[in-house]
Design a protein around this motif. Structure first.
Motif, PDB file in Angstrom:
ATOM      1  N   VAL A  87       0.819  -1.215   0.000  1.00 50.29           N
ATOM      2  CA  VAL A  87       0.000   0.000   0.000  1.00 50.29           C
ATOM      3  C   VAL A  87       0.855   1.268   0.000  1.00 50.29           C
ATOM      4  N   GLY A  88       2.181   1.103   0.006  1.00 48.29           N
ATOM      5  CA  GLY A  88       3.055   2.273  -0.018  1.00 48.29           C
ATOM      6  C   GLY A  88       3.360   2.836   1.352  1.00 48.29           C
ATOM      7  N   LYS A  89       3.373   1.958   2.359  1.00 46.29           N
ATOM      8  CA  LYS A  89       3.612   2.422   3.729  1.00 46.29           C
ATOM      9  C   LYS A  89       5.005   3.026   3.886  1.00 46.29           C
ATOM     10  N   SER A  90       6.020   2.365   3.341  1.00 47.93           N
ATOM     11  CA  SER A  90       7.384   2.891   3.441  1.00 47.93           C
ATOM     12  C   SER A  90       7.556   4.158   2.605  1.00 47.93           C
ATOM     13  N   THR A  91       6.868   4.212   1.479  1.00 44.52           N
ATOM     14  CA  THR A  91       6.872   5.440   0.671  1.00 44.52           C
ATOM     15  C   THR A  91       6.331   6.600   1.483  1.00 44.52           C
ATOM     16  N   VAL A  92       5.196   6.370   2.135  1.00 40.38           N
ATOM     17  CA  VAL A  92       4.589   7.416   2.959  1.00 40.38           C
ATOM     18  C   VAL A  92       5.509   7.779   4.121  1.00 40.38           C
ATOM     19  N   SER A  93       6.089   6.765   4.785  1.00 42.75           N
ATOM     20  CA  SER A  93       6.983   7.028   5.921  1.00 42.75           C
ATOM     21  C   SER A  93       8.149   7.916   5.513  1.00 42.75           C
ATOM     22  N   SER A  94       8.797   7.572   4.404  1.00 37.29           N
ATOM     23  CA  SER A  94       9.973   8.324   3.971  1.00 37.29           C
ATOM     24  C   SER A  94       9.610   9.748   3.567  1.00 37.29           C
ATOM     25  N   GLN A  95       8.508   9.914   2.841  1.00 37.92           N
ATOM     26  CA  GLN A  95       8.136  11.252   2.385  1.00 37.92           C
ATOM     27  C   GLN A  95       7.580  12.112   3.528  1.00 37.92           C
ATOM     28  N   LEU A  96       6.945  11.467   4.517  1.00 39.92           N
ATOM     29  CA  LEU A  96       6.539  12.213   5.716  1.00 39.92           C
ATOM     30  C   LEU A  96       7.762  12.780   6.413  1.00 39.92           C
ATOM     31  N   ALA A  97       8.783  11.931   6.579  1.00 41.27           N
ATOM     32  CA  ALA A  97       9.999  12.369   7.276  1.00 41.27           C
ATOM     33  C   ALA A  97      10.708  13.475   6.497  1.00 41.27           C
ATOM     34  N   LEU A  98      10.823  13.310   5.180  1.00 38.17           N
ATOM     35  CA  LEU A  98      11.484  14.319   4.351  1.00 38.17           C
ATOM     36  C   LEU A  98      10.741  15.648   4.397  1.00 38.17           C
ATOM     37  N   THR A  99       9.428  15.586   4.455  1.00 40.62           N
ATOM     38  CA  THR A  99       8.623  16.814   4.526  1.00 40.62           C
ATOM     39  C   THR A  99       8.748  17.464   5.900  1.00 40.62           C
ATOM     40  N   MET A 100       8.732  16.643   6.952  1.00 38.82           N
ATOM     41  CA  MET A 100       8.897  17.172   8.303  1.00 38.82           C
ATOM     42  C   MET A 100      10.260  17.840   8.493  1.00 38.82           C
ATOM     43  N   GLY A 105      15.856   8.682  -3.872  1.00 39.40           N
ATOM     44  CA  GLY A 105      16.152   9.240  -2.558  1.00 39.40           C
ATOM     45  C   GLY A 105      15.909  10.732  -2.471  1.00 39.40           C
ATOM     46  N   LYS A 106      14.836  11.202  -3.089  1.00 38.67           N
ATOM     47  CA  LYS A 106      14.544  12.627  -3.111  1.00 38.67           C
ATOM     48  C   LYS A 106      13.237  12.938  -2.375  1.00 38.67           C
ATOM     49  N   SER A 107      13.065  14.200  -2.036  1.00 32.96           N
ATOM     50  CA  SER A 107      11.825  14.676  -1.416  1.00 32.96           C
ATOM     51  C   SER A 107      10.918  15.234  -2.499  1.00 32.96           C
ATOM     52  N   ILE A 108       9.718  14.690  -2.611  1.00 29.60           N
ATOM     53  CA  ILE A 108       8.799  15.187  -3.634  1.00 29.60           C
ATOM     54  C   ILE A 108       8.363  16.619  -3.329  1.00 29.60           C
ATOM     55  N   VAL A 109       8.261  16.951  -2.044  1.00 30.44           N
ATOM     56  CA  VAL A 109       7.849  18.304  -1.666  1.00 30.44           C
ATOM     57  C   VAL A 109       8.924  19.322  -2.026  1.00 30.44           C
ATOM     58  N   LYS A 110      10.170  18.926  -1.884  1.00 30.78           N
ATOM     59  CA  LYS A 110      11.274  19.834  -2.188  1.00 30.78           C
ATOM     60  C   LYS A 110      11.530  19.937  -3.687  1.00 30.78           C
ATOM     61  N   ASP A 111      11.491  18.792  -4.404  1.00 32.46           N
ATOM     62  CA  ASP A 111      11.849  18.783  -5.821  1.00 32.46           C
ATOM     63  C   ASP A 111      10.682  19.070  -6.759  1.00 32.46           C
ATOM     64  N   HIS A 112       9.468  18.741  -6.307  1.00 27.56           N
ATOM     65  CA  HIS A 112       8.276  18.965  -7.146  1.00 27.56           C
ATOM     66  C   HIS A 112       7.179  19.615  -6.298  1.00 27.56           C
ATOM     67  N   PRO A 113       7.415  20.811  -5.821  1.00 29.91           N
ATOM     68  CA  PRO A 113       6.491  21.426  -4.849  1.00 29.91           C
ATOM     69  C   PRO A 113       5.087  21.680  -5.376  1.00 29.91           C
ATOM     70  N   GLU A 114       4.932  21.776  -6.684  1.00 29.07           N
ATOM     71  CA  GLU A 114       3.610  22.083  -7.246  1.00 29.07           C
ATOM     72  C   GLU A 114       2.829  20.832  -7.647  1.00 29.07           C
ATOM     73  N   SER A 115       3.423  19.661  -7.507  1.00 37.41           N
ATOM     74  CA  SER A 115       2.719  18.437  -7.912  1.00 37.41           C
ATOM     75  C   SER A 115       1.555  18.155  -6.960  1.00 37.41           C
ATOM     76  N   PRO A 116       0.495  17.492  -7.442  1.00 34.22           N
ATOM     77  CA  PRO A 116      -0.647  17.163  -6.572  1.00 34.22           C
ATOM     78  C   PRO A 116      -0.247  16.334  -5.349  1.00 34.22           C
ATOM     79  N   ALA A 117       0.674  15.383  -5.532  1.00 32.50           N
ATOM     80  CA  ALA A 117       1.106  14.557  -4.401  1.00 32.50           C
ATOM     81  C   ALA A 117       1.847  15.398  -3.376  1.00 32.50           C
ATOM     82  N   SER A 118       2.632  16.357  -3.848  1.00 33.65           N
ATOM     83  CA  SER A 118       3.373  17.241  -2.942  1.00 33.65           C
ATOM     84  C   SER A 118       2.415  18.089  -2.115  1.00 33.65           C
TER      85      SER A 118
END
Length: 329
Positions: free
Chosen positions: A80-93, A298-311
């Motif tokens: 379900v993408g649990k590790s994906t969510v975990s990593s991107q939560l941490a990168l965003t925090m 190994g990138k942050s979607i919020v940092k690299d793609h701030p305007e994307s819907p997922a970001s």
């Protein structure tokens, strides 16, 4: 001759009738027959007349007292993408706030499927021990990561361990990692399900003022049905639930930006699940190709793609999590 519980002695619905690690019947109920944790639960953690569990719990409490907020990321099933969510939560925090630089840690206790090193671009790093404990890998100066993936000689090696050995490593991770003088947030990425590792984590974290669980699902019923079991597990063992995240919630075309529901939420998906159990719905993360690209590099979607819907969805979810108050539970 060694006595072993027969398969006939294990009720089909044993998990549903687990008395829980806090119960006086722990390890003694008929539903405990066949459970690998039965001896530990029944003994109350006693060894040579000493309550070993209480000693270890106190050690973990001492080790984690410098961590301000602690979150478990759970899912009822894999994929379900649990590790994906975990990593991107941490990168965003970890992104700098207006007046401070948050200190963030990620603890990967998905021992058989440690994908966190890849998602932070830290493959090949080895954990080191000092007189203070295990030193994490650092993605940035303010983002530390610990995973069994850093302990494997080869990244393709399988972890073929029985429950006691896995539980022992989780205990060491909680007790022996030196995160530095202070952490604002610790994200604990757990394996799917409600088994050995989860019971161990609950047992050792029950007295360390954990904020609660963030539960990840996908929209389709097969995932939501498993998440219902995860919710009931949390309620049984006393873990407060911060909320539900629906991952892969529709596909966003990278060209036209239109959204199509690949996994149709037949019964309402994560949002309806939150309504049914009266717990917060934290948000929906679309099935965005940029998320996959970020995790594989190994990138942050919020940092690299701030305007994307997922970001945008990730930023809103993180804001809800960090402003969550424990007394809301």
């Amino acid at each position: 001759m060694e006595n072993k519980p027969s398969s006939e002695a294990v009720p089909e619905n044993a998990n549903e009738h687990c008395p829980g690690v806090e119960s006086q019947n722990a390890g003694k109920s008929s539903s405990c027959a066949g459970c690998p944790n039965q001896s530990l639960c029944a003994s109350g953690g006693m060894k040579n007349g000493i309550n070993q569990t209480a000693v270890e719990t106190e050690q973990i409490k001492e080790a984690m007292k410098s961590i301000k907020r602690k979150f478990l990321v759970l899912s009822g099933k894999g994929g379900v993408g649990k590790s994906t969510v975990s990593s991107q939560l941490a990168l965003t925090m970890a992104l700098c706030e207006k007046d401070s630089v948050p200190q963030v840690g990620v603890l990967d206790v998905d021992l058989c499927g440690p994908s966190i090193p890849t998602m932070f671009g830290l493959e090949g790093y080895q954990l080191h021990q000092s007189n203070l404990g295990w030193t994490p890998a650092y993605y940035e100066d303010n983002l530390a990561v610990v995973s069994i993936g850093f302990m494997l000689p080869n990244k393709d090696d399988a972890v073929i361990w029985r429950g006691p050995k896995k539980n022992g490593l989780i205990k060491q991770f909680l007790r022996d990692v030196y995160w530095g003088d202070y952490l604002d947030y610790l994200i604990i990425d757990t394996p799917p399900g409600t088994s050995d590792e989860h019971i161990t984590i609950v047992q050792y974290l029950k007295n360390v003022d954990i904020d609660g669980a963030i539960i990840v699902t996908t929209p389709q019923d097969v995932s939501c049905n498993d998440v219902r079991r995860e919710i009931n597990f949390c309620k049984k063992v006393g873990i407060p639930i911060i909320g539900i995240i629906e991952n892969m919630s529709g596909f966003v075309c990278p060209n036209c930006k239109n959204k199509a529901m690949i996994f149709k939420p037949t019964s309402g998906g994560g949002q309806q699940l939150a309504i049914d159990y009266e717990i917060p719905f934290l948000g929906s993360i679309p099935l965005d190709p940029m998320v996959m690209q970020s995790c594989e590099t190994g990138k942050s979607i919020v940092k690299d793609h701030p305007e994307s819907p997922a970001s945008q969805a990730m930023k809103e979810i993180v804001q809800k999590i960090i402003t969550h108050k424990k007394n809301n539970q």
